[in-house]
Design a protein around this motif. Structure first.
Motif, PDB file in Angstrom:
ATOM      1  N   GLY A   1       0.819  -1.207   0.000  1.00  0.00           N
ATOM      2  CA  GLY A   1       0.000   0.000   0.000  1.00  0.00           C
ATOM      3  C   GLY A   1       0.852   1.256   0.000  1.00  0.00           C
ATOM      4  O   GLY A   1       0.591   2.210  -0.740  1.00  0.00           O
ATOM      5  N   PHE A   2       1.916   1.261   0.819  1.00  0.00           N
ATOM      6  CA  PHE A   2       2.816   2.419   0.872  1.00  0.00           C
ATOM      7  C   PHE A   2       3.589   2.559  -0.432  1.00  0.00           C
ATOM      8  O   PHE A   2       3.846   3.659  -0.905  1.00  0.00           O
ATOM      9  CB  PHE A   2       3.778   2.291   2.054  1.00  0.00           C
TER      10      PHE A   2
ATOM     11  N   ILE B   1      13.437  14.422  -6.984  1.00  0.00           N
ATOM     12  CA  ILE B   1      12.300  15.143  -6.396  1.00  0.00           C
ATOM     13  C   ILE B   1      11.095  14.207  -6.294  1.00  0.00           C
ATOM     14  O   ILE B   1      10.388  14.182  -5.279  1.00  0.00           O
ATOM     15  CB  ILE B   1      11.961  16.402  -7.232  1.00  0.00           C
ATOM     16  N   GLY B   2      10.898  13.410  -7.343  1.00  0.00           N
ATOM     17  CA  GLY B   2       9.799  12.437  -7.331  1.00  0.00           C
ATOM     18  C   GLY B   2       9.926  11.475  -6.168  1.00  0.00           C
ATOM     19  O   GLY B   2       8.951  11.186  -5.469  1.00  0.00           O
ATOM     20  N   LEU B   3      11.144  10.990  -5.925  1.00  0.00           N
ATOM     21  CA  LEU B   3      11.373  10.049  -4.819  1.00  0.00           C
ATOM     22  C   LEU B   3      11.069  10.705  -3.474  1.00  0.00           C
ATOM     23  O   LEU B   3      10.443  10.093  -2.607  1.00  0.00           O
ATOM     24  CB  LEU B   3      12.826   9.559  -4.822  1.00  0.00           C
TER      25      LEU B   3
ATOM     26  N   ALA C   1       7.508  11.412   1.144  1.00  0.00           N
ATOM     27  CA  ALA C   1       6.739  12.287   2.027  1.00  0.00           C
ATOM     28  C   ALA C   1       5.291  11.821   2.115  1.00  0.00           C
ATOM     29  O   ALA C   1       4.732  11.702   3.213  1.00  0.00           O
ATOM     30  CB  ALA C   1       6.803  13.728   1.529  1.00  0.00           C
ATOM     31  N   PHE C   2       4.692  11.533   0.962  1.00  0.00           N
ATOM     32  CA  PHE C   2       3.295  11.102   0.977  1.00  0.00           C
ATOM     33  C   PHE C   2       3.144   9.743   1.660  1.00  0.00           C
ATOM     34  O   PHE C   2       2.196   9.518   2.411  1.00  0.00           O
ATOM     35  CB  PHE C   2       2.727  11.053  -0.445  1.00  0.00           C
TER      36      PHE C   2
ATOM     37  N   SER D   1       9.712   3.001   7.786  1.00  0.00           N
ATOM     38  CA  SER D   1       9.518   1.907   6.841  1.00  0.00           C
ATOM     39  C   SER D   1       8.593   2.326   5.702  1.00  0.00           C
ATOM     40  O   SER D   1       8.857   2.051   4.528  1.00  0.00           O
ATOM     41  CB  SER D   1       8.940   0.708   7.599  1.00  0.00           C
ATOM     42  N   ALA D   2       7.505   3.041   6.044  1.00  0.00           N
ATOM     43  CA  ALA D   2       6.559   3.489   5.015  1.00  0.00           C
ATOM     44  C   ALA D   2       7.228   4.471   4.060  1.00  0.00           C
ATOM     45  O   ALA D   2       7.043   4.398   2.838  1.00  0.00           O
ATOM     46  CB  ALA D   2       5.345   4.134   5.675  1.00  0.00           C
ATOM     47  N   ALA D   3       8.031   5.395   4.600  1.00  0.00           N
ATOM     48  CA  ALA D   3       8.690   6.390   3.757  1.00  0.00           C
ATOM     49  C   ALA D   3       9.637   5.707   2.770  1.00  0.00           C
ATOM     50  O   ALA D   3       9.675   6.053   1.577  1.00  0.00           O
ATOM     51  CB  ALA D   3       9.452   7.388   4.628  1.00  0.00           C
ATOM     52  N   LEU D   4      10.405   4.724   3.270  1.00  0.00           N
ATOM     53  CA  LEU D   4      11.335   4.017   2.385  1.00  0.00           C
ATOM     54  C   LEU D   4      10.570   3.228   1.322  1.00  0.00           C
ATOM     55  O   LEU D   4      10.962   3.189   0.151  1.00  0.00           O
ATOM     56  CB  LEU D   4      12.236   3.094   3.203  1.00  0.00           C
ATOM     57  N   ALA D   5       9.442   2.619   1.734  1.00  0.00           N
ATOM     58  CA  ALA D   5       8.623   1.892   0.763  1.00  0.00           C
ATOM     59  C   ALA D   5       8.073   2.854  -0.278  1.00  0.00           C
ATOM     60  O   ALA D   5       7.961   2.509  -1.462  1.00  0.00           O
ATOM     61  CB  ALA D   5       7.491   1.164   1.474  1.00  0.00           C
ATOM     62  N   GLY D   6       7.730   4.080   0.158  1.00  0.00           N
ATOM     63  CA  GLY D   6       7.253   5.090  -0.784  1.00  0.00           C
ATOM     64  C   GLY D   6       8.310   5.442  -1.806  1.00  0.00           C
ATOM     65  O   GLY D   6       8.028   5.594  -3.003  1.00  0.00           O
TER      66      GLY D   6
END
Lengths: 366, 293
Positions: A72-73, A101-103, A108-109, A240-245
């Protein structure tokens, strides 16, 4: 105590070295033209899944909570990253900068989603936590499946359920995001892997990381000495979520069309399988297993009989490895726990129980 | 009238979830493990029934019996080969193995039966009931599904409270070690639980494909996950909870799909699950277990 710290440093140095050597070898082979086309295609996905596995290992292995919604992330990162890259298409000309910038936007999201998901989820425990992370993963995917975004001079327009939006469509509901150019490169993937390792390894060996592991090993004891369970579990979850993003954003930049269908529950499970293959809580194990298992089906594609049945073989190998390694794995954990808490009384009893089911030699995977 | 017809559809779908959730919740209560492969046993049951009626020329009722028999054997074999060696392992190791079994069943089905969707012919051919001048149509499958669910629920309640094996199951779910000391054969009890759960899965699979006739190797996975959430919703380990959770989830899903958004149906189901869990983390009818230091 002093010996232990130096051992951690050696371990970390070994992990960095392993990644850098692998990168140099692959780059040399690529420059020499030794790599096949299909293998080259697997390089960026391999990097993406290494980051996914390492970040999930932070939650499952270090924080000790089973998350089944990691895809999901990744989905949030892929969508927000691809939208950012599309918006910046005429503004930032340097493709690498646009990707970076995209990464960052993707991270962030995803981190924001991680906070929204983590605050309620981390109040739960065990199986309930697992099912709720699974549910959140599906909800994220479902919502993004209905998202429509368009771009014109006035800026971005958002809508749900197929509205008429002005300007150029960027996100088209179930059709997903169509990327104009594939920006992802292997060098970028390698940089992301290295960044992830620096973040995760430093976090694990910090005061916060030790607090996380204390909470994992005995939540009640850790809370009784004043460690805030919510704070540290949320920290692990959001990082963890940020890295997955970030991984998701890179993944999105590597494929032509990003659809929410890509990020079904199976993908979360696949990442979990990588983590378990590599050893729960073992970061460099995750790197090896993610790299191996991502590229292996592609390498075996040249054999037609493997091409048809690769998922079947994968499933059989998964079950067999779990059955064979399990007893020794449990013994290894018991030994480690015993070394940490030599006064813990249950350990000998558990070790005796663990010896019963299988006595084959373990550790055949890597 | 559309409200009533949605309600009936919801209860019918919910009854299928309830039958699947009963299998989940029994296995969880006794073996303390989440059998992720349960959803794929549903799919196997539906395929067996499909081939029994379409290719082997069996009557629908006989095909149900054959499917139940095959799934019972499958359930016992899975338990003996994959889960029994891991009885003393961590729950995560067992969960991963269950996921492996799930993948294995899906891919075996893909290998044996192919990826093309099969058009499942409903095993119930009694004709629709039309009420209020055709404004409210109740399908025969819906009635049979609800009846099946009620019969299964009554039978299971009787089984767990009155028979020797049922009491053994409750004893094992309460305290495995103490039950063993009192002469209960724990391994046999767990096998019987898997057998019953898998037989129920076969029934659920046939009913599911009778109401929505597309049969593929992945048919079982989503209903499996939803039934699992239904089991958690009602309080995992509790039989009436699984029934209540399943039916509520089915009704919520159908209402969400028809009144809010078709695409967001699953999201609504999961969102309500999350809210319930946060307000009452043990589920609707689950027992509260106090934490021991």
């Amino acid at each position: 105590m002093k010996r232990k710290i130096s051992k951690t440093f050696l371990n970390n140095a070994f992990t960095y070295l392993l990644v850098i050597v692998a990168f140099v070898v692959i780059m040399t082979m690529q420059n020499a033209g030794k790599l096949t086309f299909s293998f080259k295609n697997q390089l960026v996905p391999a990097c993406v899944f290494i980051v996914m596995a390492v970040s999930l290992n932070l939650v499952v292995g270090i924080s000790g909570e089973l998350s089944l919604g990691h895809a999901g992330f990744m989905c949030v990162g892929a969508f927000s990253g691809s939208i950012t890259i599309a918006v910046l298409n005429g503004v930032v000309t340097d493709p690498t900068l646009r990707l970076v910038i995209g990464l960052i936007v993707g991270a962030a999201f995803a981190a924001l989603t991680g906070v929204i998901v983590g605050v309620p989820v981390l109040r739960l425990r065990g199986d309930y936590l697992a099912i709720v992370t699974l549910a959140f993963g599906e909800i994220i995917r479902n919502i993004l499946n209905c998202l429509y975004v368009s771009l014109d001079e006035a800026g971005l327009h958002f809508g749900f359920n197929n509205p008429a939006l002005p300007g150029k469509m960027i996100v088209n509901g179930p059709m997903g995001v169509k990327n104009d150019a594939k920006l992802a490169t292997f060098v970028m993937g390698f940089a992301l892997v290295l960044f992830t390792l620096i973040v995760v390894l430093n976090l694990i060996n910090s005061r916060s990381g030790r607090a996380m592991m204390a909470l994992r090993d005995n939540r009640i004891a850790a809370e009784s000495v004043g460690i805030s369970a919510t704070k540290y579990k949320l920290m692990a979850f959001v990082v963890s979520a940020a890295l997955a993003g970030m991984a998701g954003a890179l993944y999105g930049a590597n494929i032509g069309t990003v659809t929410s269908k890509e990020f079904i529950f199976d993908k979360s499970i696949l990442v979990l399988v990588y983590v378990v293959f590599g050893g729960i809580g073992n970061i460099w194990g995750s790197i090896i297993s993610a790299a191996l298992l991502t590229t292996l089906p592609e390498l075996l594609r040249s054999f037609p009989e493997f091409k048809e049945n690769r998922m079947l073989i994968f499933a059989i190998v998964l079950i067999l490895v779990m059955l064979i390694t399990n007893s020794s794995m449990v013994k290894g954990w018991i030994a480690r726990i015993k070394a940490l808490f030599s006064k813990k009384e249950e350990a000998p009893k558990e070790a005796a129980a663990a010896e019963e089911p299988e006595t084959e030699e373990g550790g055949t995977e890597e | 009238m559309s409200f009533l017809s949605n309600l009936i559809n919801g209860i019918s779908l919910g009854s299928i979830y309830a039958i699947i959730a009963l299998g989940y919740t029994m296995v969880y209560g006794i073996a303390k493990m989440l059998n992720f492969a349960h959803g794929d046993v549903i799919m196997v049951g539906a395929y067996i029934s499909f081939y029994a009626t379409q290719h082997w020329g069996l009557t629908p009722l006989l095909s149900v019996v054959v499917a139940m028999a095959v799934c019972t054997v499958l359930g016992i074999v899975i338990e003996k080969l994959a889960y029994k060696p891991l009885r003393s392992a961590t729950s995560l190791a067992v969960l991963i193995t269950a996921i492996g079994v799930s993948y294995l069943l899906q891919n075996l089905a893909l290998l044996i039966w192919g990826s093309n969707p099969k058009n499942f012919v409903s095993i119930v051919q009694l004709g629709k009931i039309s009420l209020f001048n055709g404004e409210l149509i109740i399908s025969d499958v819906a009635i049979v599904t609800v009846l099946c669910c009620i019969v299964i629920m009554v039978a299971l309640t009787w089984f767990t409270s009155k028979t020797k094996m049922g009491r053994a199951m409750r004893a094992v779910s309460e305290d495995k070690g103490a039950a063993q000391l009192m002469g209960v054969n724990v391994n046999q009890t767990i096998s019987v639980t898997f057998a019953i759960g898998s037989a129920l899965a076969a029934v659920a699979g046939i009913l599911l494909c009778s109401s929505s006739p597309v049969l593929m190797p992945t048919t079982g996975s989503m209903p499996g996950i939803k039934a699992f959430t239904a089991a958690v919703f009602g309080g995992i380990g509790s039989l009436p909870g699984a029934m209540l959770g399943g039916i509520l989830l089915g009704v919520i899903e159908i209402f969400g799909k028809s009144y809010i958004s078709t695409d967001l149906g699953d999201a609504i189901v999961f969102a309500i699950l999350i809210i319930i869990l946060l307000v009452k983390p043990t589920g609707l009818l689950g027992k509260k277990v106090n934490e021991k230091v």
